[in-house]
Design a protein around this motif. Structure first.
Motif, PDB file in Angstrom:
ATOM      1  N   THR A   1      -3.510   4.011  -5.394  1.00 39.76           N
ATOM      2  CA  THR A   1      -3.454   4.970  -4.294  1.00 39.76           C
ATOM      3  C   THR A   1      -2.359   6.021  -4.492  1.00 39.76           C
ATOM      4  OG1 THR A   1      -1.985   3.477  -3.093  1.00 39.76           O
ATOM      5  CG2 THR A   1      -4.334   3.298  -2.611  1.00 39.76           C
ATOM      6  N   SER A   2      -1.649   5.954  -5.614  1.00 43.16           N
ATOM      7  CA  SER A   2      -0.606   6.948  -5.871  1.00 43.16           C
ATOM      8  C   SER A   2      -0.705   7.413  -7.317  1.00 43.16           C
ATOM      9  CB  SER A   2       0.782   6.327  -5.655  1.00 43.16           C
ATOM     10  OG  SER A   2       1.068   5.414  -6.715  1.00 43.16           O
TER      11      SER A   2
ATOM     12  N   ASN B   1       4.403  -4.977  -6.058  1.00 47.97           N
ATOM     13  CA  ASN B   1       3.183  -5.290  -5.330  1.00 47.97           C
ATOM     14  C   ASN B   1       2.124  -4.213  -5.489  1.00 47.97           C
ATOM     15  OD1 ASN B   1       3.635  -7.888  -4.178  1.00 47.97           O
ATOM     16  ND2 ASN B   1       5.244  -6.960  -2.925  1.00 47.97           N
ATOM     17  N   ASP B   2       2.317  -3.343  -6.479  1.00 48.71           N
ATOM     18  CA  ASP B   2       1.397  -2.242  -6.719  1.00 48.71           C
ATOM     19  C   ASP B   2       1.639  -1.800  -8.162  1.00 48.71           C
ATOM     20  OD1 ASP B   2      -0.090   0.317  -5.538  1.00 48.71           O
ATOM     21  OD2 ASP B   2       1.597   1.022  -6.729  1.00 48.71           O
ATOM     22  N   MET B   3       0.609  -1.294  -8.838  1.00 47.86           N
ATOM     23  CA  MET B   3       0.780  -0.907 -10.243  1.00 47.86           C
ATOM     24  C   MET B   3       1.722   0.287 -10.405  1.00 47.86           C
ATOM     25  SD  MET B   3      -0.497  -3.060 -12.277  1.00 47.86           S
ATOM     26  CE  MET B   3      -1.777  -4.312 -12.440  1.00 47.86           C
ATOM     27  N   GLY B   4       1.887   1.072  -9.334  1.00 45.91           N
ATOM     28  CA  GLY B   4       2.885   2.136  -9.382  1.00 45.91           C
ATOM     29  C   GLY B   4       4.278   1.532  -9.553  1.00 45.91           C
TER      30      GLY B   4
ATOM     31  N   LEU C   1       0.859  -1.200   0.000  1.00 46.95           N
ATOM     32  CA  LEU C   1       0.000   0.000   0.000  1.00 46.95           C
ATOM     33  C   LEU C   1       0.891   1.245   0.000  1.00 46.95           C
ATOM     34  CD1 LEU C   1      -2.529   1.698   0.283  1.00 46.95           C
ATOM     35  CD2 LEU C   1      -2.571   1.156   2.721  1.00 46.95           C
ATOM     36  N   ILE C   2       0.831   1.983  -1.101  1.00 43.39           N
ATOM     37  CA  ILE C   2       1.624   3.200  -1.248  1.00 43.39           C
ATOM     38  C   ILE C   2       0.723   4.396  -0.956  1.00 43.39           C
ATOM     39  CG2 ILE C   2       2.939   4.612  -2.884  1.00 43.39           C
ATOM     40  CD1 ILE C   2       4.366   2.012  -2.405  1.00 43.39           C
TER      41      ILE C   2
ATOM     42  N   VAL D   1      -1.556  13.825  -5.136  1.00 42.22           N
ATOM     43  CA  VAL D   1      -1.886  13.013  -6.319  1.00 42.22           C
ATOM     44  C   VAL D   1      -2.372  13.924  -7.443  1.00 42.22           C
ATOM     45  CG1 VAL D   1      -3.403  11.225  -7.256  1.00 42.22           C
ATOM     46  CG2 VAL D   1      -2.434  10.938  -4.970  1.00 42.22           C
ATOM     47  N   ILE D   2      -3.274  14.845  -7.103  1.00 47.18           N
ATOM     48  CA  ILE D   2      -3.841  15.743  -8.124  1.00 47.18           C
ATOM     49  C   ILE D   2      -2.746  16.543  -8.828  1.00 47.18           C
ATOM     50  CG2 ILE D   2      -5.293  17.800  -8.438  1.00 47.18           C
ATOM     51  CD1 ILE D   2      -7.134  16.687  -6.255  1.00 47.18           C
ATOM     52  N   ARG D   3      -1.757  16.996  -8.054  1.00 42.81           N
ATOM     53  CA  ARG D   3      -0.676  17.803  -8.631  1.00 42.81           C
ATOM     54  C   ARG D   3       0.182  17.023  -9.616  1.00 42.81           C
ATOM     55  NH1 ARG D   3       1.443  19.449  -3.547  1.00 42.81           N
ATOM     56  NH2 ARG D   3       0.131  21.092  -2.695  1.00 42.81           N
ATOM     57  N   ASN D   4       0.144  15.693  -9.516  1.00 42.33           N
ATOM     58  CA  ASN D   4       1.090  14.897 -10.294  1.00 42.33           C
ATOM     59  C   ASN D   4       0.434  13.995 -11.341  1.00 42.33           C
ATOM     60  OD1 ASN D   4       3.942  15.321  -9.134  1.00 42.33           O
ATOM     61  ND2 ASN D   4       2.615  15.180  -7.329  1.00 42.33           N
TER      62      ASN D   4
END
Lengths: 298, 334
Positions: free
Chosen positions: B124-125, A97-100, A73-74, B155-158
């Protein structure tokens, strides 16, 4: 081909000494692959990335394939900073472990698509393989039959790993449930999870162990254990069996898996022997397409 | 200030009409099957209801979004692609997807179809959101309920992807798309079956110790005479940890971000989502009415915005367990 054993990333927060001792002991254990790094909580700091890389060097010297696992979880920019460092180091492969993480690893060669990427079908698997994923860890909730169907639809050989032993990581939250138990806020948590080397058991109001609290992660209380199911796994779709570290008995469990894989012990006999090593009752329902909590004997 | 869209739930045609009549800019809905994350008995749209719903909304200037936000598997893949095809044919304004394979199918087969990333995608990022944008052209992402407001702003800024935030309704404590609690307890999961703590596994039993609620035999809570027994969602029961019995994960409570609205508007959030496709048309009507007034007010005068006590009273009436929280947007909740 002989089946490989892997040691999954440590889910708990152990002291620096306990962690170093554990990986020292694993140098001689019959595991082929070791996943390292903090995948649960960015606040944990007994070991930082350079420490994990040091452990990796020692294990690589002992002949292990070393993989650095990324956080599941990022949330913050500082989480992303750590993620970039992991993606940029060229020494070891990385488990996304995350799409990021998948974005940062795309076009690099040979990364591992981790169990939380939710790869449930061959089309999604193809997307990640085209971006350079060279091994795929099945989602924990996926059954053996579904996994076989997915790989047959994918059509090309791809190294495939399944979670075979340990308390199941079931959920992640912004909230820390260990801190909540002690009426502490996450930002001022006192790192209390360090006192629970196998997590903190959550029981129902009639005393039945149900879940395990491990910081922001929720695990099963039961121990997912596929020792008794090994023949079907080895003959089936799986190339790598993942053993998730528990506070005690992990080395013995690794030995049992190796012994069954090499035909030195029967699966049932090894499974019965493992009962004394587990921190709780066993379960294997997910592998059989049932509720994960079930202990199913085919 | 950019206009914030109000996105309201429609579990049925009457709910859709109520939402549109009370000022929803968009309604979101699903088919009657496992292709969406509210696969509940008696809920959702068949073909005829969907055509009628789209016609009703479009005639009144509202958009219709279709949730196809569960993860197809190899043996049922075509049910999901057929759902995407139908969405494109019927004139759905956007599909809300979680599965990358399905996004690629939608992008290649219906390049004109607008794609939103579902909350079930667990992005979430901005790195994760930008991944879906670069590869599949998603134009909006629904954020999981895990970030603080400062993190949302970062997040919005990027990213150039529009963001949709949950504003009100039932609160998932776990990162959506990364929760297998229901799969563990019942074999049915939000990811694959579109169900969490499904009704067919639930038992209510009056015992000497009080009303007990169970999911697949597992005791989730027990209620005394003076307590109102709530639905046994797995993460909202009372459990025993270290000798103490309490809501170890979360209380039965609803998210309500009304007081954060000026801040949300200032940082450039594109849309506010109301949870609750499983709720009644009356719920949808009440909540839509309040949020329509609140969004109109904040867009006229953000600095002077104060939530009306009457609005909060209306929302409190329809909240789970009659209690409310700011959730992760407010750091101390964590």
């Amino acid at each position: 081909m002989t089946i490989k054993l892997s040691l999954g990333p440590l889910q708990y927060y152990w002291t620096r000494e306990a962690t170093l001792d554990f990986y020292r002991s694993m140098a001689d254990a019959p595991v082929d692959i070791v996943y390292l790094g903090e995948t649960v909580c960015s606040r944990r700091h007994e070991l930082r990335l350079p420490d994990w890389l040091d452990i990796g060097e020692q294990l690589a010297e002992a002949g292990k394939e070393v993989v650095i696992s990324s956080q599941t979880l990022i949330e913050s920019e500082s989480d992303l900073k750590t993620l970039r460092k992991i993606a940029q180091q060229a020494r070891f492969k990385v488990e996304a472990n995350d799409m990021g993480a998948a974005r940062l690893l795309a076009e690099t060669e040979g990364w591992i698509a981790g169990p939380s990427l939710n790869i449930f079908n061959a089309h999604t698997l193809s997307v990640l393989v085209e971006l350079g994923a060279r091994r795929f860890v099945a989602p924990h909730e996926m059954s053996g039959e579904t996994l076989a169907g997915l790989l047959s639809a994918h059509g090309e050989p791809l190294e495939t790993e399944a979670f075979a032993y340990g308390r199941l990581p079931l959920a992640y939250s912004a909230r820390c449930f260990t801190a909540r138990h002690f009426n502490l806020q996450k930002d001022d948590c006192g790192f209390r999870c360090i006192d629970f080397a196998d997590g903190l058991t959550l029981n129902t109001r009639e005393g039945q162990p149900f879940l395990t609290i491990n910081g922001i992660q929720t695990q099963s209380a039961r121990v997912h254990n596929l020792l008794g199911d090994l023949p079907a796994l080895i003959d089936g779709p799986v190339d790598v069996l993942r053993i998730s570290p528990q506070a005690s008995g992990t080395a013995e469990v690794v030995d049992l898996f190796r012994a069954v894989a090499d035909g030195h012990r029967t699966p049932r006999d090894a499974f019965e022997a493992s009962r004394a090593l587990m921190p709780a009752e066993a379960c294997n329902g997910f592998w059989h397409g049932r509720a994960g909590v079930e202990e199913y004997v085919a | 200030m950019a206009r914030i869209e109000l996105v309201c739930p429609a579990g049925s045609l009457p709910a859709l009409k109520t939402a549109v009549d009370h000022g929803a800019d968009c309604v979101y809905l699903g088919f009657k099957d496992a292709t969406n994350a509210r696969n509940f008995t008696g809920l959702n749209f068949d073909d005829k209801a969907m055509r009628d719903g789209i016609a009703y909304a479009h005639a009144r200037g509202a958009k219709v979004l279709l949730a196809l936000n569960t993860y197809p598997q190899s043996d049922n893949w075509t049910s999901w692609t057929q759902a995407v095809d139908k969405a494109a044919e019927r004139g759905i304004d956007a599909v809300i997807l979680a599965d990358p394979g399905l996004m690629r199918y939608a992008m290649r087969t219906h390049p004109e179809l607008r794609l939103h990333l579902s909350v079930q995608g667990s992005a979430t990022s901005y790195e994760a959101i930008n991944f879906y944008h670069e590869h599949f052209g998603i134009q909006r992402a629904v954020l999981p309920r895990v970030l603080s407001l400062a993190q949302v702003e970062n997040v919005i800024r990027n990213t150039q992807v529009e963001l949709e935030l949950f504003g009100f309704g039932g609160l998932c404590v776990m990162v959506e798309g990364r929760c297998a609690l229901s799969a563990y307890a019942t074999g049915e999961s939000p990811n694959c079956n579109g169900a969490c703590s499904p009704g067919k596994h639930v038992r209510w039993e009056q015992t000497d110790q009080g009303m007990e609620t169970r999911v697949n035999g597992i005791l989730i809570d027990r209620f005394g005479k003076d307590e109102r027994a709530g639905y046994p969602t797995l993460c909202k029961g009372r459990f025993e940890v270290g000798g103490e019995t309490y809501y170890a994960i979360e209380e039965p409570t609803s998210l309500n971000t009304l007081e954060l609205l000026p801040e949300i508007a200032r940082m450039g959030v594109a849309a506010i989502k109301i949870e609750g496709r499983q709720r009644s048309p009356a719920y949808v009507g009440q909540v839509t009415k309040v949020w329509r007034q609140a969004i109109d007010r904040v867009q006229r005068d953000a600095d002077g915005f104060r939530p009306e006590p009457a609005w909060q009273a209306e929302l409190a009436k329809v909240s789970e367990g009659q209690s409310q929280t700011l959730g992760a947007y407010h750091r101390p909740w964590k």
